[in-house]
Write a protein that holds these residues in place. Structure first.
Motif, PDB file in Angstrom:
ATOM      1  N   VAL A  12       7.185  -4.369 -10.135  1.00  0.00           N
ATOM      2  CA  VAL A  12       6.768  -3.997  -8.781  1.00  0.00           C
ATOM      3  C   VAL A  12       5.299  -4.367  -8.580  1.00  0.00           C
ATOM      4  O   VAL A  12       4.905  -4.956  -7.585  1.00  0.00           O
ATOM      5  N   ARG A  13       4.500  -4.014  -9.598  1.00  0.00           N
ATOM      6  CA  ARG A  13       3.072  -4.356  -9.579  1.00  0.00           C
ATOM      7  C   ARG A  13       2.880  -5.862  -9.376  1.00  0.00           C
ATOM      8  O   ARG A  13       2.113  -6.320  -8.531  1.00  0.00           O
ATOM      9  N   ASP A  14       3.623  -6.648 -10.152  1.00  0.00           N
ATOM     10  CA  ASP A  14       3.509  -8.107 -10.073  1.00  0.00           C
ATOM     11  C   ASP A  14       3.916  -8.624  -8.703  1.00  0.00           C
ATOM     12  O   ASP A  14       3.285  -9.520  -8.145  1.00  0.00           O
ATOM     13  N   ALA A  15       5.001  -8.029  -8.160  1.00  0.00           N
ATOM     14  CA  ALA A  15       5.497  -8.495  -6.859  1.00  0.00           C
ATOM     15  C   ALA A  15       4.483  -8.211  -5.761  1.00  0.00           C
ATOM     16  O   ALA A  15       4.249  -9.040  -4.882  1.00  0.00           O
ATOM     17  N   PRO A  41       7.791 -11.914  -2.381  1.00  0.00           N
ATOM     18  CA  PRO A  41       8.735 -11.737  -3.482  1.00  0.00           C
ATOM     19  C   PRO A  41      10.158 -12.118  -3.084  1.00  0.00           C
ATOM     20  O   PRO A  41      10.542 -11.995  -1.935  1.00  0.00           O
ATOM     21  N   GLU A  42      10.899 -12.585  -4.066  1.00  0.00           N
ATOM     22  CA  GLU A  42      12.295 -12.958  -3.829  1.00  0.00           C
ATOM     23  C   GLU A  42      13.132 -11.716  -3.590  1.00  0.00           C
ATOM     24  O   GLU A  42      14.215 -11.769  -3.033  1.00  0.00           O
ATOM     25  N   GLY A  43      12.654 -10.620  -4.034  1.00  0.00           N
ATOM     26  CA  GLY A  43      13.425  -9.378  -3.950  1.00  0.00           C
ATOM     27  C   GLY A  43      13.099  -8.564  -5.181  1.00  0.00           C
ATOM     28  O   GLY A  43      13.082  -9.088  -6.281  1.00  0.00           O
ATOM     29  N   VAL A  44      12.806  -7.314  -4.959  1.00  0.00           N
ATOM     30  CA  VAL A  44      12.418  -6.440  -6.054  1.00  0.00           C
ATOM     31  C   VAL A  44      13.370  -5.261  -6.082  1.00  0.00           C
ATOM     32  O   VAL A  44      13.610  -4.640  -5.054  1.00  0.00           O
ATOM     33  N   ASP A  45      13.906  -4.988  -7.224  1.00  0.00           N
ATOM     34  CA  ASP A  45      14.774  -3.822  -7.370  1.00  0.00           C
ATOM     35  C   ASP A  45      13.911  -2.598  -7.597  1.00  0.00           C
ATOM     36  O   ASP A  45      13.249  -2.495  -8.616  1.00  0.00           O
ATOM     37  N   LEU A  46      13.911  -1.716  -6.622  1.00  0.00           N
ATOM     38  CA  LEU A  46      13.106  -0.504  -6.780  1.00  0.00           C
ATOM     39  C   LEU A  46      13.977   0.620  -7.307  1.00  0.00           C
ATOM     40  O   LEU A  46      15.137   0.678  -7.035  1.00  0.00           O
ATOM     41  N   ALA A  83       1.563 -10.605  -6.160  1.00  0.00           N
ATOM     42  CA  ALA A  83       1.945 -11.950  -5.729  1.00  0.00           C
ATOM     43  C   ALA A  83       2.012 -12.031  -4.207  1.00  0.00           C
ATOM     44  O   ALA A  83       1.552 -13.000  -3.601  1.00  0.00           O
ATOM     45  N   ALA A  84       2.576 -10.975  -3.595  1.00  0.00           N
ATOM     46  CA  ALA A  84       2.704 -10.975  -2.135  1.00  0.00           C
ATOM     47  C   ALA A  84       1.334 -11.004  -1.474  1.00  0.00           C
ATOM     48  O   ALA A  84       1.123 -11.684  -0.475  1.00  0.00           O
ATOM     49  N   ARG A  85       0.383 -10.281  -2.051  1.00  0.00           N
ATOM     50  CA  ARG A  85      -0.962 -10.246  -1.473  1.00  0.00           C
ATOM     51  C   ARG A  85      -1.636 -11.602  -1.581  1.00  0.00           C
ATOM     52  O   ARG A  85      -2.533 -11.919  -0.802  1.00  0.00           O
ATOM     53  N   GLU A  86      -1.203 -12.372  -2.568  1.00  0.00           N
ATOM     54  CA  GLU A  86      -1.779 -13.705  -2.719  1.00  0.00           C
ATOM     55  C   GLU A  86      -0.989 -14.741  -1.926  1.00  0.00           C
ATOM     56  O   GLU A  86      -1.235 -15.928  -2.025  1.00  0.00           O
ATOM     57  N   GLY A  87      -0.010 -14.287  -1.159  1.00  0.00           N
ATOM     58  CA  GLY A  87       0.689 -15.188  -0.260  1.00  0.00           C
ATOM     59  C   GLY A  87       2.072 -15.587  -0.709  1.00  0.00           C
ATOM     60  O   GLY A  87       2.737 -16.349  -0.034  1.00  0.00           O
ATOM     61  N   ARG A 108       0.833  -1.209   0.000  1.00  0.00           N
ATOM     62  CA  ARG A 108       0.000   0.000   0.000  1.00  0.00           C
ATOM     63  C   ARG A 108       0.866   1.257   0.000  1.00  0.00           C
ATOM     64  O   ARG A 108       0.576   2.222  -0.694  1.00  0.00           O
ATOM     65  N   GLU A 109       1.891   1.238   0.840  1.00  0.00           N
ATOM     66  CA  GLU A 109       2.734   2.432   0.944  1.00  0.00           C
ATOM     67  C   GLU A 109       3.486   2.670  -0.357  1.00  0.00           C
ATOM     68  O   GLU A 109       3.684   3.804  -0.763  1.00  0.00           O
ATOM     69  N   VAL A 110       3.896   1.573  -0.989  1.00  0.00           N
ATOM     70  CA  VAL A 110       4.605   1.699  -2.263  1.00  0.00           C
ATOM     71  C   VAL A 110       3.666   2.301  -3.307  1.00  0.00           C
ATOM     72  O   VAL A 110       4.025   3.239  -4.024  1.00  0.00           O
ATOM     73  N   GLU A 111       2.459   1.771  -3.364  1.00  0.00           N
ATOM     74  CA  GLU A 111       1.478   2.309  -4.310  1.00  0.00           C
ATOM     75  C   GLU A 111       1.247   3.791  -4.062  1.00  0.00           C
ATOM     76  O   GLU A 111       1.160   4.585  -4.992  1.00  0.00           O
ATOM     77  N   GLU A 112       1.152   4.130  -2.784  1.00  0.00           N
ATOM     78  CA  GLU A 112       0.877   5.517  -2.427  1.00  0.00           C
ATOM     79  C   GLU A 112       2.023   6.428  -2.863  1.00  0.00           C
ATOM     80  O   GLU A 112       1.793   7.524  -3.367  1.00  0.00           O
ATOM     81  N   LYS A 113       3.244   5.941  -2.690  1.00  0.00           N
ATOM     82  CA  LYS A 113       4.405   6.751  -3.095  1.00  0.00           C
ATOM     83  C   LYS A 113       4.394   6.997  -4.602  1.00  0.00           C
ATOM     84  O   LYS A 113       4.633   8.115  -5.048  1.00  0.00           O
ATOM     85  N   PHE A 114       4.106   5.963  -5.353  1.00  0.00           N
ATOM     86  CA  PHE A 114       4.072   6.145  -6.809  1.00  0.00           C
ATOM     87  C   PHE A 114       2.979   7.140  -7.192  1.00  0.00           C
ATOM     88  O   PHE A 114       3.161   7.955  -8.088  1.00  0.00           O
TER      89      PHE A 114
END
Ligand SMILES: [Zn+2]
Length: 113
Positions: free
Chosen positions: A95-98, A108-113, A101-105, A78-84
């Motif tokens: 980032v969207r995909d990660a 993520p292995e790691g996301v480069d922001l 995926a995280a919300r579905e359980g 949520r915070e990431v979405e808000e920042k964007f």
């Protein structure tokens, strides 16, 4: 329900904390780096949010949920979405995909922001 916002003096990340009552002990720890060196932010909007408003904004927690907003997987990212949104920048698809995926359980292995 009081809502407090703090900014980390070490890494600058802002974290939001809920307490059960004004008198409840609050020992904020930075969600970014784990530091306890946090300064309280004055946040008139947040102070006036009720739990109902939080739920309307972010979706209600599951029936069994504790009051910890961040334990709810639907709140991941949520915070990431808000920042964007604040930056008015399109979120990269990975980032969207990660987040999705995280919300579905699937964490993520790691996301480069
Ligand atoms: Zn920090």
């Amino acid at each position: 329900m009081p809502i407090y916002e703090f900014r980390c003096k070490d890494c600058g990340q802002e974290s939001t904390f809920f307490t059960r009552s004004v008198s409840a002990a609050l020992e904020p720890v930075c969600r970014g780096c784990g530091s306890r060196e946090l300064e309280r932010l004055v946040s008139p909007v947040a102070y006036h949010l009720t739990l109902r408003q939080v739920h309307e904004r972010y979706g209600p927690p599951p029936q069994h949920a504790s009051l910890d907003h961040y334990e709810d997987p639907r709140n991941i990212g949520r915070e990431v979405e808000e920042k964007f949104r604040q930056w008015d920048v399109a979120m990269p698809q990975k980032v969207r995909d990660a987040i999705d995926a995280a919300r579905e359980g699937t964490m993520p292995e790691g996301v480069d922001l």
